[in-house]
Design an enzyme around this catalytic site. Structure first.
Site, PDB file in Angstrom:
ATOM      1  N   HIS A 135       0.830  -1.207   0.000  1.00 45.44           N
ATOM      2  CA  HIS A 135       0.000   0.000   0.000  1.00 45.44           C
ATOM      3  C   HIS A 135       0.867   1.260   0.000  1.00 45.44           C
ATOM      4  O   HIS A 135       0.571   2.230  -0.709  1.00 45.44           O
ATOM      5  CB  HIS A 135      -0.930   0.011   1.213  1.00 45.44           C
ATOM      6  CG  HIS A 135      -2.157  -0.820   1.049  1.00 45.44           C
ATOM      7  ND1 HIS A 135      -2.123  -2.192   1.037  1.00 45.44           N
ATOM      8  CD2 HIS A 135      -3.476  -0.474   0.885  1.00 45.44           C
ATOM      9  CE1 HIS A 135      -3.359  -2.666   0.876  1.00 45.44           C
ATOM     10  NE2 HIS A 135      -4.198  -1.643   0.784  1.00 45.44           N
ATOM     11  N   HIS A 176       1.308  -3.447   9.428  1.00 47.08           N
ATOM     12  CA  HIS A 176       2.688  -3.176   9.022  1.00 47.08           C
ATOM     13  C   HIS A 176       3.458  -2.484  10.137  1.00 47.08           C
ATOM     14  O   HIS A 176       2.893  -1.681  10.895  1.00 47.08           O
ATOM     15  CB  HIS A 176       2.745  -2.295   7.777  1.00 47.08           C
ATOM     16  CG  HIS A 176       2.429  -3.022   6.503  1.00 47.08           C
ATOM     17  ND1 HIS A 176       3.240  -4.007   5.984  1.00 47.08           N
ATOM     18  CD2 HIS A 176       1.375  -2.922   5.651  1.00 47.08           C
ATOM     19  CE1 HIS A 176       2.718  -4.475   4.870  1.00 47.08           C
ATOM     20  NE2 HIS A 176       1.584  -3.833   4.643  1.00 47.08           N
TER      21      HIS A 176
END
Length: 208
Positions: A135, A176
């Site tokens: 992303h 993340h």
């Protein structure tokens, strides 16, 4: 390929490329142990423990680094009749996606919610390895690719906000670690310079 984002000078292009490559290289070296250091863990928890009501806004923001945002960007460029840029961006997105997947499997670094106590994924259907963040890479690539088409008065703010907010959203959602998004953003920035380098090489061949 026709350049999507063209730096103002060859000197700037070289500096941007070198900086992105250096950050990415350092991030890879730090990620090889597949563990989170104390500093990274603290930074992760500081962001992860932001107020709970931010979950839904960040679930929306994080889509700015997804395939849905790519479709919006494609449509934006198409409406503006930037067909060459559309094709180039599609190629760059495919390249970035491929690089992210290869590096994920080479580094094999787990996601925070897989290894840290009391951390859960706030985003559904997330799986696989965490390094680098796809992303963050996609958001950076797309933001830099449309920079020259944005209103000049707000272009820098839009691009910076786009990248930073997506990176923060990935950490807040627990999917993340900070190093993952730093690596993803630097990879996206590095790929975004490729068309300009190819154009530069083509110009040199024409002058030769």
């Amino acid at each position: 390929m026709k350049a999507v984002n063209i730096p103002r000078s060859s000197h700037l292009l070289g500096k941007v490329t070198a900086a992105a490559a250096l950050v990415f290289f350092v991030a890879v070296i730090m990620a090889v142990p597949r563990s989170f250091g104390s500093t990274e863990t603290k930074l992760f928890l500081d962001i992860y423990h932001l107020p709970g009501f931010l979950r839904w806004p960040f679930l929306v923001i994080t889509q700015a680094g997804s395939v849905w945002m790519a479709l919006i960007v494609f449509s934006y460029l198409w409406v503006r009749k930037k067909y060459d840029q559309d094709i180039t961006l599609g190629a760059l997105i495919a390249l970035t996606f491929g690089l992210v997947e290869v590096i994920k499997h080479l580094i094999a670094r787990p996601r925070p919610f897989q290894v840290l106590a009391d951390v859960v994924s706030r985003e559904p259907l997330v799986h696989g390895y965490g390094f680098p963040s796809g992303h963050a890479a996609m958001a950076t690539l797309m933001a830099l690719s449309v920079y020259r088409f944005l209103p000049k008065a707000h272009a820098k703010l839009i691009v910076a906000g786009w990248i930073v907010l997506v990176c923060i959203s990935r950490v807040y959602l627990g999917v993340h670690a900070p190093l993952d998004v730093i690596a993803g953003a630097s990879l996206g920035a590095l790929v975004s310079t490729l068309p300009s380098w190819l154009k530069k090489l083509d110009n040199r061949r024409l002058k030769a």
